[in-house]
Each structure stands twice: as C-alpha cells, then as structure tokens.
Write an enzyme that holds these catalytic residues in place. Sequence first.
Site, short mmCIF file in Angstrom:
data_model
loop_
_atom_site.label_atom_id
_atom_site.label_comp_id
_atom_site.label_asym_id
_atom_site.label_seq_id
_atom_site.Cartn_x
_atom_site.Cartn_y
_atom_site.Cartn_z
N GLY A 22 0.81 -1.22 0.00
CA GLY A 22 0.00 0.00 0.00
C GLY A 22 0.84 1.27 0.00
O GLY A 22 1.88 1.36 -0.67
N ILE A 23 0.38 2.24 0.76
CA ILE A 23 1.04 3.55 0.80
C ILE A 23 2.47 3.42 1.34
O ILE A 23 3.39 4.05 0.83
CB ILE A 23 0.20 4.53 1.65
CG1 ILE A 23 -1.11 4.85 0.91
CG2 ILE A 23 0.96 5.80 1.97
CD1 ILE A 23 -2.13 5.65 1.72
N ASP A 68 5.46 -5.35 15.80
CA ASP A 68 4.05 -4.96 15.79
C ASP A 68 4.01 -3.60 16.47
O ASP A 68 4.44 -3.48 17.63
CB ASP A 68 3.23 -6.00 16.57
CG ASP A 68 1.75 -5.69 16.58
OD1 ASP A 68 1.39 -4.49 16.63
OD2 ASP A 68 0.95 -6.63 16.56
N VAL A 69 3.52 -2.57 15.78
CA VAL A 69 3.62 -1.22 16.34
C VAL A 69 2.78 -1.03 17.61
O VAL A 69 2.97 -0.07 18.34
CB VAL A 69 3.25 -0.13 15.31
CG1 VAL A 69 4.23 -0.12 14.14
CG2 VAL A 69 1.81 -0.27 14.83
N TYR A 162 -11.96 5.19 13.47
CA TYR A 162 -10.89 5.62 12.57
C TYR A 162 -10.81 7.15 12.53
O TYR A 162 -9.73 7.74 12.63
CB TYR A 162 -11.15 5.07 11.17
CG TYR A 162 -10.07 5.40 10.15
CD1 TYR A 162 -8.92 4.63 10.04
CD2 TYR A 162 -10.20 6.50 9.30
CE1 TYR A 162 -7.94 4.93 9.12
CE2 TYR A 162 -9.21 6.82 8.38
CZ TYR A 162 -8.08 6.03 8.28
OH TYR A 162 -7.10 6.34 7.37
N LYS A 166 -7.52 9.38 13.76
CA LYS A 166 -6.70 10.23 12.89
C LYS A 166 -6.67 11.67 13.40
O LYS A 166 -5.67 12.37 13.23
CB LYS A 166 -7.21 10.15 11.45
CG LYS A 166 -6.92 8.79 10.80
CD LYS A 166 -5.42 8.51 10.70
CE LYS A 166 -5.11 7.19 10.04
NZ LYS A 166 -3.67 6.96 9.87
N THR A 197 -5.64 1.45 -2.30
CA THR A 197 -4.90 0.40 -1.58
C THR A 197 -5.91 -0.63 -1.10
O THR A 197 -7.12 -0.47 -1.31
CB THR A 197 -4.17 0.95 -0.33
OG1 THR A 197 -5.17 1.37 0.62
CG2 THR A 197 -3.25 2.11 -0.65
P1 NDP Z 1 -3.13 -0.96 3.90
O1 NDP Z 1 -4.25 -1.64 4.60
O2 NDP Z 1 -2.88 -1.24 2.47
O3 NDP Z 1 -1.76 -1.20 4.70
C1 NDP Z 1 -1.72 -1.08 6.09
C2 NDP Z 1 -0.30 -1.29 6.54
O4 NDP Z 1 -0.23 -1.13 7.97
C3 NDP Z 1 0.22 -2.70 6.23
O5 NDP Z 1 1.56 -2.62 5.86
C4 NDP Z 1 0.06 -3.40 7.56
O6 NDP Z 1 0.94 -4.48 7.74
C5 NDP Z 1 0.43 -2.27 8.52
N1 NDP Z 1 -0.02 -2.55 9.88
C6 NDP Z 1 -1.30 -2.65 10.31
N2 NDP Z 1 -1.31 -2.94 11.63
C7 NDP Z 1 -0.02 -3.04 12.02
C8 NDP Z 1 0.62 -3.32 13.25
N3 NDP Z 1 -0.07 -3.58 14.36
N4 NDP Z 1 1.99 -3.32 13.30
C9 NDP Z 1 2.70 -3.07 12.18
N5 NDP Z 1 2.16 -2.81 10.98
C10 NDP Z 1 0.81 -2.80 10.91
O7 NDP Z 1 -3.40 0.60 4.13
P2 NDP Z 1 -2.94 1.90 3.35
O8 NDP Z 1 -1.65 1.68 2.68
O9 NDP Z 1 -4.10 2.41 2.59
O10 NDP Z 1 -2.75 2.89 4.60
C11 NDP Z 1 -1.50 3.35 5.06
C12 NDP Z 1 -1.76 4.56 5.96
O11 NDP Z 1 -2.41 5.58 5.21
C13 NDP Z 1 -2.70 4.25 7.14
O12 NDP Z 1 -2.25 4.95 8.28
C14 NDP Z 1 -4.02 4.79 6.67
O13 NDP Z 1 -4.87 5.11 7.73
C15 NDP Z 1 -3.57 6.01 5.90
N6 NDP Z 1 -4.54 6.52 4.94
C16 NDP Z 1 -4.98 5.75 3.88
C17 NDP Z 1 -5.88 6.28 2.97
C18 NDP Z 1 -6.38 5.50 1.79
O14 NDP Z 1 -7.30 6.00 1.10
N7 NDP Z 1 -5.84 4.33 1.49
C19 NDP Z 1 -6.40 7.65 3.12
C20 NDP Z 1 -5.89 8.36 4.25
C21 NDP Z 1 -4.99 7.81 5.12
P3 NDP Z 1 0.50 -6.04 7.40
O15 NDP Z 1 0.80 -6.22 5.95
O16 NDP Z 1 1.37 -6.83 8.31
O17 NDP Z 1 -0.96 -6.14 7.71
#
Ligand code: NDP
Length: 255
Positions: A22-23, A68-69, A162, A166, A197
């Site tokens: 993702g991002i 794990d964060v 959520y 944020k 994503t």
């Molecule tokens: P994804 O669901 O694609 O990815 C989430 C990521 O967070 C994964 O790499 C996941 O790891 C990791 N993660 C989740 N929980 C934990 C944890 N406990 N410890 C470590 N890593 C963890 O999300 P996005 O890429 O879309 O989102 C990335 C950020 O951008 C987030 O903060 C989201 O809130 C923010 N955001 C996204 C938007 C969107 O439209 N997509 C809009 C605005 C903000 P794993 O692969 O192990 O699950």
Amino acid sequence: MSVLDAFSLSGKVSVVTGANRGIGRALVTALAEAGSDVVLLIRDNAGAAEVIRELEALGVTAVAVTADVTEPDEVRRAAGEVMNRLGQVDVLVNNAGACIHRPALEVTAEEWRFVMDVNVNGVWHCAQEFGRHMVAQHSGVIINIGSISAQIVNRPQWQPGYNASKAAVHQLTRSLAAEWAPHGVRVNALAPGYIKTEMAAVDSPEFKRYWIDDAPMRRYAMPSELGPCVVFLASDASSFMTGEVVVMDGGYTLF
Ligand code: NDP
C-alpha cells in the site's frame, strides 16, 4: 546548493512502518529514490525479500526489521536494532494503520480498541522510541500519516473510531512538534484523501458517488503520488516547517 539538492536524502536512514504494501511501500520507495537508506518496519518479513531487492536496486541499503507497532517492547527493540545495524535514524514515517467500517452502535469494544491501538498507540510507541534517538542525536524528522478523516466525516460508510484516531494523530503531531523543536526534531503529518490500496475500496460502485464524484478533481490517487510530498517533508526542503498537516486529497475537503 541548488534547490533540488535540498530534497536529497543521501546519507540518511529512513524508517517506514507498514512498508510492505500500500502507501507504505510507495513511501519507502520514494525515500530510497531520494537517496536514503531505508528500514521496513513490518510485522512479518516473510514477503519482504522482493521489496528489499527492488530497493537495493536503487543503490541504497534496505533492511527489514520486525515489530508490531502496538507492542511497545517490540518497538523499543526494533529501534535499538536499527541503531545497531545502521548507526542512526533520521526519518520516521508512521504509516501503519487500520480501519473498520461499522455504524457507531454496532462497533464492539474490541474493534474500537483495535483501531485506536494501531492508529494512535502505534504512532505513539514509534514516535517515542525513535524520537528518543533523534532527540539524543539532536536531529530527525517524523512524518505521521494522518487522514482527511481527521477533518471530515466520511460517507456513506461510518467509521467513528478511525476518524477519531486520525484526529488524535494530527494533534499528537502538533504536540510533539512543539516539544521537540528545541531538540532539532521536526514533526509533520500528511493527510491523504482517497488512495487506491487494500484499505480503501476506491473502485467499488457503492462508494463512487461520495468518494470520487464529490471530489473536485473527480478521482482517487495512486500511492506513488504521495511519495514526492514525503520526500519534501523528510528533507531539508521543509527545514523551517514543523507541526503542520499537509492535506493531499484532490480538493476533497474544499466542499
Ligand atoms: P493498507 O491496509 O494497504 O496497509 C496497512 C499497513 O499497515 C500494512 O503494511 C500493515 O501491515 C500495517 N499494519 C497494520 N497494523 C499493524 C501493526 N499492528 N503493526 C505493524 N504494521 C501494521 O493501508 P494503506 O496503505 O491504505 O494505509 C497506510 C496509511 O495511510 C494508514 O495509516 C491509513 O490510515 C492512511 N490513509 C490511507 C488512505 C487511503 O485511502 N488508502 C487515506 C488516508 C490515510 P501487514 O501487511 O502486516 O498487515
């Protein structure tokens, strides 16, 4: 120094949480393209080899460190591991996040805690543990990935936890920025709108009317479109900027 030199991250070490997809994956790539050595702070490094290879092909050092964060002890150990292996930490991108769509009256206590734990406590643990090293070295940059959900209420789906989480990320950004500015550490947030994503089903027909048609630019963004902004925030290009929330949303929050 030419203006583009100010964007260079050569000689820096950048840590990105949730950098496996993702991002986060797009952001770690952007930081590496700007010359930074990079650390993928991820829960499970099983699938990380391919990403590491891609990053190393850019001519930088790339390593995966697991944590794990939501677990403060794991984050502390991970920060120590980064310092041991790379000797410094210059940039932390708090990207890991989670979202649950559910009307308020149906959200369980467990779901509420889960979202807060990843999005607020996770940002806090990482900022505190990596920030500790930045304050000690008297330099560093933290970029928290917030959201337009801190400022607006998304629809048609409800996601109260959520949105609240944020908003907390944005205010924590300002709080740490004020406290750590005298220690040479800058803290800013990036608040994206809809980005394609796994978290955001931007192509689902039921969301189009609200997520896409309501945005002045009438589209969502790809994760790579956030990369240049994160390089700006991570680099000397933003040297006089701290405590800010940069919104990148195709104009969504204008209405
Ligand atoms: P994804 O669901 O694609 O990815 C989430 C990521 O967070 C994964 O790499 C996941 O790891 C990791 N993660 C989740 N929980 C934990 C944890 N406990 N410890 C470590 N890593 C963890 O999300 P996005 O890429 O879309 O989102 C990335 C950020 O951008 C987030 O903060 C989201 O809130 C923010 N955001 C996204 C938007 C969107 O439209 N997509 C809009 C605005 C903000 P794993 O692969 O192990 O699950």
